[in-house]
Design a protein around this motif. Sequence first.
Motif, PDB file in Angstrom:
ATOM      1  N   VAL A   1       0.786 -29.630 -47.650  1.00  0.00           N
ATOM      2  CA  VAL A   1       2.125 -29.357 -47.676  1.00  0.00           C
ATOM      3  C   VAL A   1       2.748 -28.133 -46.720  1.00  0.00           C
ATOM      4  O   VAL A   1       3.937 -28.117 -46.493  1.00  0.00           O
ATOM      5  N   LYS A   2       1.923 -27.533 -46.167  1.00  0.00           N
ATOM      6  CA  LYS A   2       2.001 -26.343 -45.045  1.00  0.00           C
ATOM      7  C   LYS A   2       1.881 -27.012 -43.792  1.00  0.00           C
ATOM      8  O   LYS A   2       1.966 -25.939 -42.884  1.00  0.00           O
ATOM      9  N   GLN A   3       1.931 -28.221 -43.534  1.00  0.00           N
ATOM     10  CA  GLN A   3       1.872 -28.905 -42.389  1.00  0.00           C
ATOM     11  C   GLN A   3       0.891 -28.195 -41.357  1.00  0.00           C
ATOM     12  O   GLN A   3       1.372 -27.827 -40.035  1.00  0.00           O
ATOM     13  N   MET A   4      -0.223 -27.898 -41.595  1.00  0.00           N
ATOM     14  CA  MET A   4      -1.174 -27.179 -40.675  1.00  0.00           C
ATOM     15  C   MET A   4      -1.479 -27.746 -39.553  1.00  0.00           C
ATOM     16  O   MET A   4      -1.828 -27.254 -38.368  1.00  0.00           O
ATOM     17  N   ALA A   5      -1.594 -29.101 -39.567  1.00  0.00           N
ATOM     18  CA  ALA A   5      -2.002 -30.167 -38.505  1.00  0.00           C
ATOM     19  C   ALA A   5      -0.837 -30.073 -37.309  1.00  0.00           C
ATOM     20  O   ALA A   5      -1.103 -29.722 -36.192  1.00  0.00           O
ATOM     21  N   ALA A   6       0.194 -29.993 -37.978  1.00  0.00           N
ATOM     22  CA  ALA A   6       1.400 -29.881 -36.964  1.00  0.00           C
ATOM     23  C   ALA A   6       1.837 -28.463 -36.227  1.00  0.00           C
ATOM     24  O   ALA A   6       2.073 -28.352 -35.353  1.00  0.00           O
ATOM     25  N   LEU A   7       1.307 -27.594 -37.335  1.00  0.00           N
ATOM     26  CA  LEU A   7       1.458 -26.075 -36.822  1.00  0.00           C
ATOM     27  C   LEU A   7       0.456 -25.948 -35.528  1.00  0.00           C
ATOM     28  O   LEU A   7       0.412 -25.260 -34.416  1.00  0.00           O
ATOM     29  N   ALA A   8      -0.692 -26.613 -35.767  1.00  0.00           N
ATOM     30  CA  ALA A   8      -1.999 -26.382 -34.668  1.00  0.00           C
ATOM     31  C   ALA A   8      -1.462 -27.134 -33.410  1.00  0.00           C
ATOM     32  O   ALA A   8      -1.636 -26.531 -32.645  1.00  0.00           O
ATOM     33  N   ARG A   9      -0.813 -28.408 -33.635  1.00  0.00           N
ATOM     34  CA  ARG A   9      -0.520 -29.156 -32.421  1.00  0.00           C
ATOM     35  C   ARG A   9       0.631 -28.073 -31.569  1.00  0.00           C
ATOM     36  O   ARG A   9       0.515 -28.187 -30.507  1.00  0.00           O
ATOM     37  N   ASN A  10       1.486 -27.661 -32.122  1.00  0.00           N
ATOM     38  CA  ASN A  10       2.459 -26.824 -31.961  1.00  0.00           C
ATOM     39  C   ASN A  10       2.038 -25.591 -31.093  1.00  0.00           C
ATOM     40  O   ASN A  10       2.575 -25.198 -29.917  1.00  0.00           O
TER      41      ASN A  10
ATOM     42  N   ARG B   1      -0.923 -25.284 -29.645  1.00  0.00           N
ATOM     43  CA  ARG B   1      -1.534 -25.943 -28.551  1.00  0.00           C
ATOM     44  C   ARG B   1      -0.419 -26.107 -27.464  1.00  0.00           C
ATOM     45  O   ARG B   1      -0.776 -25.752 -26.388  1.00  0.00           O
ATOM     46  N   ASP B   2       0.583 -26.587 -27.917  1.00  0.00           N
ATOM     47  CA  ASP B   2       1.621 -26.978 -27.004  1.00  0.00           C
ATOM     48  C   ASP B   2       2.549 -26.015 -26.592  1.00  0.00           C
ATOM     49  O   ASP B   2       3.620 -26.171 -25.768  1.00  0.00           O
ATOM     50  N   GLU B   3       2.369 -24.884 -27.276  1.00  0.00           N
ATOM     51  CA  GLU B   3       3.326 -23.659 -27.202  1.00  0.00           C
ATOM     52  C   GLU B   3       4.840 -23.901 -27.433  1.00  0.00           C
ATOM     53  O   GLU B   3       5.686 -23.638 -26.930  1.00  0.00           O
ATOM     54  N   VAL B   4       4.732 -24.619 -28.630  1.00  0.00           N
ATOM     55  CA  VAL B   4       6.179 -25.048 -29.432  1.00  0.00           C
ATOM     56  C   VAL B   4       6.503 -23.990 -30.456  1.00  0.00           C
ATOM     57  O   VAL B   4       5.655 -23.811 -31.246  1.00  0.00           O
ATOM     58  N   TRP B   5       7.456 -23.418 -30.484  1.00  0.00           N
ATOM     59  CA  TRP B   5       7.968 -22.536 -31.402  1.00  0.00           C
ATOM     60  C   TRP B   5       9.178 -23.380 -32.152  1.00  0.00           C
ATOM     61  O   TRP B   5      10.303 -23.438 -31.848  1.00  0.00           O
ATOM     62  N   ASP B   6       8.726 -23.953 -33.393  1.00  0.00           N
ATOM     63  CA  ASP B   6       9.715 -24.628 -34.259  1.00  0.00           C
ATOM     64  C   ASP B   6       9.569 -24.186 -35.700  1.00  0.00           C
ATOM     65  O   ASP B   6       8.846 -24.479 -36.479  1.00  0.00           O
ATOM     66  N   ARG B   7      10.699 -23.203 -35.790  1.00  0.00           N
ATOM     67  CA  ARG B   7      10.775 -23.026 -37.281  1.00  0.00           C
ATOM     68  C   ARG B   7      11.453 -23.823 -38.163  1.00  0.00           C
ATOM     69  O   ARG B   7      11.660 -23.531 -39.464  1.00  0.00           O
ATOM     70  N   LYS B   8      11.858 -25.217 -37.655  1.00  0.00           N
ATOM     71  CA  LYS B   8      12.517 -26.164 -38.651  1.00  0.00           C
ATOM     72  C   LYS B   8      11.518 -27.027 -39.024  1.00  0.00           C
ATOM     73  O   LYS B   8      11.890 -27.990 -39.912  1.00  0.00           O
ATOM     74  N   LEU B   9      10.128 -26.825 -38.858  1.00  0.00           N
ATOM     75  CA  LEU B   9       9.085 -27.931 -39.321  1.00  0.00           C
ATOM     76  C   LEU B   9       9.256 -27.772 -40.950  1.00  0.00           C
ATOM     77  O   LEU B   9       8.873 -26.577 -41.535  1.00  0.00           O
ATOM     78  N   PRO B  10       9.408 -28.759 -41.698  1.00  0.00           N
ATOM     79  CA  PRO B  10       9.612 -28.731 -43.246  1.00  0.00           C
ATOM     80  C   PRO B  10       8.209 -28.379 -43.853  1.00  0.00           C
ATOM     81  O   PRO B  10       7.162 -28.950 -43.540  1.00  0.00           O
ATOM     82  N   MET B  11       8.467 -27.447 -44.619  1.00  0.00           N
ATOM     83  CA  MET B  11       7.319 -26.894 -45.647  1.00  0.00           C
ATOM     84  C   MET B  11       7.577 -27.248 -46.992  1.00  0.00           C
ATOM     85  O   MET B  11       8.701 -27.357 -47.598  1.00  0.00           O
ATOM     86  N   GLU B  12       6.508 -27.560 -47.685  1.00  0.00           N
ATOM     87  CA  GLU B  12       6.558 -27.839 -49.246  1.00  0.00           C
ATOM     88  C   GLU B  12       5.709 -26.857 -50.034  1.00  0.00           C
ATOM     89  O   GLU B  12       5.025 -26.000 -49.331  1.00  0.00           O
ATOM     90  N   GLU B  13       5.578 -26.984 -51.332  1.00  0.00           N
ATOM     91  CA  GLU B  13       4.650 -26.229 -52.166  1.00  0.00           C
ATOM     92  C   GLU B  13       3.873 -27.111 -53.285  1.00  0.00           C
ATOM     93  O   GLU B  13       4.297 -28.337 -53.468  1.00  0.00           O
ATOM     94  N   LEU B  14       2.938 -26.795 -53.300  1.00  0.00           N
ATOM     95  CA  LEU B  14       1.805 -27.518 -54.735  1.00  0.00           C
ATOM     96  C   LEU B  14       2.611 -27.149 -55.893  1.00  0.00           C
ATOM     97  O   LEU B  14       2.459 -28.398 -56.644  1.00  0.00           O
ATOM     98  N   ARG B  15       3.434 -26.295 -56.237  1.00  0.00           N
ATOM     99  CA  ARG B  15       3.931 -26.129 -57.569  1.00  0.00           C
ATOM    100  C   ARG B  15       4.876 -27.025 -57.790  1.00  0.00           C
ATOM    101  O   ARG B  15       5.763 -27.426 -57.095  1.00  0.00           O
ATOM    102  N   GLY B  16       4.648 -27.748 -59.074  1.00  0.00           N
ATOM    103  CA  GLY B  16       5.363 -28.767 -59.690  1.00  0.00           C
ATOM    104  C   GLY B  16       4.971 -30.228 -59.247  1.00  0.00           C
ATOM    105  O   GLY B  16       5.438 -31.118 -59.886  1.00  0.00           O
ATOM    106  N   LYS B  17       4.131 -30.272 -58.236  1.00  0.00           N
ATOM    107  CA  LYS B  17       3.535 -31.482 -57.870  1.00  0.00           C
ATOM    108  C   LYS B  17       2.462 -32.223 -58.789  1.00  0.00           C
ATOM    109  O   LYS B  17       1.746 -31.157 -59.531  1.00  0.00           O
TER     110      LYS B  17
END
Length: 217
Positions: A13-22, A24-40
């Motif tokens: 839900v916190k997109q850790m794999a995508a954050l790790a890729r970003n 590595r590639d020196e990408v600053w992306d604050r629009k990467l969608p995040m979710e929560e476990l609460r309510g799921k």
Amino acid sequence: MAEFTLGTMLGHVKQMAALARNERDEVWDRKLPMEELRGKTLLVLGIGASGGEIARLAKCFGMNVAGVNRSGKDAAGGDRIYSISQLSEILPKADFFVSVLPSTVETRFLLKKEHFAAMKDSAVFINIGRGDLVEEVLLSVLKTDQISHAYLDVFANEPLPKAHPFWKMENVTVTPHHSSITKNYLPRSFEIFKHNLHTYIKNNKDYINVIDLERGY
């Protein structure tokens, strides 16, 4: 195993794999969608000792937890418990579906195409039980994007062969049967062995983690 499962769900839900890729590639992306476990909703297939601990921790994060066991009788941790025969009834509600089932005559290839067809296309499958629960069906399910992602720690044949498609699939995360391995695993196991040995010597009956040989676990 419980911490491993919670870490997997949080990482998803916190997109850790995508954050790790970003990173590595020196990408600053604050629009990467995040979710929560609460309510799921988390569905635990095999809500015994390990499954119950997963359920307990999940509820600390505000998740709704349903459990499945052989009988449908109450078990610790779940908000509601279903029997194996009711699995298809609860699957459409699951955001995360984790299996902790052992390998027995009853559980081998238990999950069929219709089970995954009943799930949300955004659902996540996590297998930390045994690989022969589902593996042959799962490949076709993932190739057609019937679910969002599969986190697989166990396989019918281990190690997973290097040429296996799972290694290259973007919607699959492979780990090497690692969910229970920590530096505390053996000390805890020895404490259980010590208790059971003393129980045997004293001819008592308060054994821990008794195995039913007919059921296979």
